[in-house]
Design a protein around this motif. Sequence first.
Motif, short mmCIF file in Angstrom:
data_model
loop_
_atom_site.label_atom_id
_atom_site.label_comp_id
_atom_site.label_asym_id
_atom_site.label_seq_id
_atom_site.Cartn_x
_atom_site.Cartn_y
_atom_site.Cartn_z
N UNK A 50 -2.63 -6.02 -0.44
CA UNK A 50 -2.00 -7.17 -1.06
C UNK A 50 -2.81 -8.42 -0.79
N UNK A 51 -2.73 -9.35 -1.71
CA UNK A 51 -3.49 -10.59 -1.58
C UNK A 51 -2.57 -11.78 -1.88
N UNK A 107 -11.72 -14.53 2.31
CA UNK A 107 -10.60 -13.61 2.53
C UNK A 107 -10.37 -13.48 4.03
N UNK A 108 -9.09 -13.50 4.42
CA UNK A 108 -8.75 -13.33 5.83
C UNK A 108 -7.59 -12.34 5.93
N UNK A 109 -7.73 -11.36 6.83
CA UNK A 109 -6.67 -10.40 7.05
C UNK A 109 -5.46 -11.11 7.64
N UNK A 110 -4.31 -10.98 6.99
CA UNK A 110 -3.07 -11.62 7.42
C UNK A 110 -2.19 -10.67 8.22
N UNK A 111 -2.06 -9.42 7.75
CA UNK A 111 -1.19 -8.49 8.45
C UNK A 111 -1.45 -7.05 8.05
N UNK A 112 -0.97 -6.17 8.92
CA UNK A 112 -0.93 -4.72 8.68
C UNK A 112 0.54 -4.35 8.68
N UNK A 113 0.94 -3.45 7.76
CA UNK A 113 2.34 -3.06 7.67
C UNK A 113 2.44 -1.57 7.30
N UNK A 127 -4.06 -9.78 2.72
CA UNK A 127 -5.08 -10.79 2.95
C UNK A 127 -4.65 -12.11 2.33
N UNK A 128 -5.10 -13.22 2.90
CA UNK A 128 -5.04 -14.49 2.20
C UNK A 128 -6.40 -14.68 1.54
N UNK A 129 -6.38 -15.36 0.41
CA UNK A 129 -7.61 -15.65 -0.33
C UNK A 129 -7.65 -17.14 -0.62
N UNK A 130 -8.77 -17.77 -0.29
CA UNK A 130 -8.90 -19.23 -0.47
C UNK A 130 -10.24 -19.54 -1.14
N UNK A 131 -10.40 -20.79 -1.56
CA UNK A 131 -11.60 -21.19 -2.28
C UNK A 131 -11.59 -20.55 -3.65
N UNK A 132 -10.54 -20.81 -4.42
CA UNK A 132 -10.26 -20.09 -5.66
C UNK A 132 -10.91 -20.71 -6.87
#
Length: 182
Positions: A50-51, A107-113, A127-132
Amino acid sequence: MIQQKSPWKTLSEKTAYENNWIEVVHKEMLNPNGNPAIYGQVNFKNIAIGIIPIDEEGFTWLVGQYRVPLDEYSWEIPEGGCPIGEEWVACAKRELKEETGLIAEEYELLLKIHTSNSVCKEVGYVFTAKGLSQSDAQPEDTEDLKVKKVHISEALEMVMNNEITDSLSVAGILKVARNLNI
């Protein structure tokens, strides 16, 4: 974290059903008390990715689609399946562009579920995604997607009002909101 040896003993297992996405395994077992038991396990052939794209003003993008197993329309973060062995970030990049047309610089890993650890061993990474930057979306032919841009606080309200119920989306949005002190 407590590491513990399984109290269950597998006597036999066989694949009862399989397709391109899942495998259903039937297991004959002994339960923790030593009594005969059966267990059905669903093995997914992909990792859930997921992003949550976030722009400088705190907006994100949600994807709406009809989910056949639920027989419901669902608003979710962009997500998809990552074939085993593929790099998670490469999959996240592909899914984000495919579903929203967005390209992210970071991209930065936010969580594992674990999505449902009682019947499957599916794992998901958000993941979070920035610089779009925006390009054209390229959905698969099985996808009839609607995309909407909302502030992360509105996405949080959608979670709190049960308008977003997908597990990757709920967990990811809650964690982003917590990290942003929303």
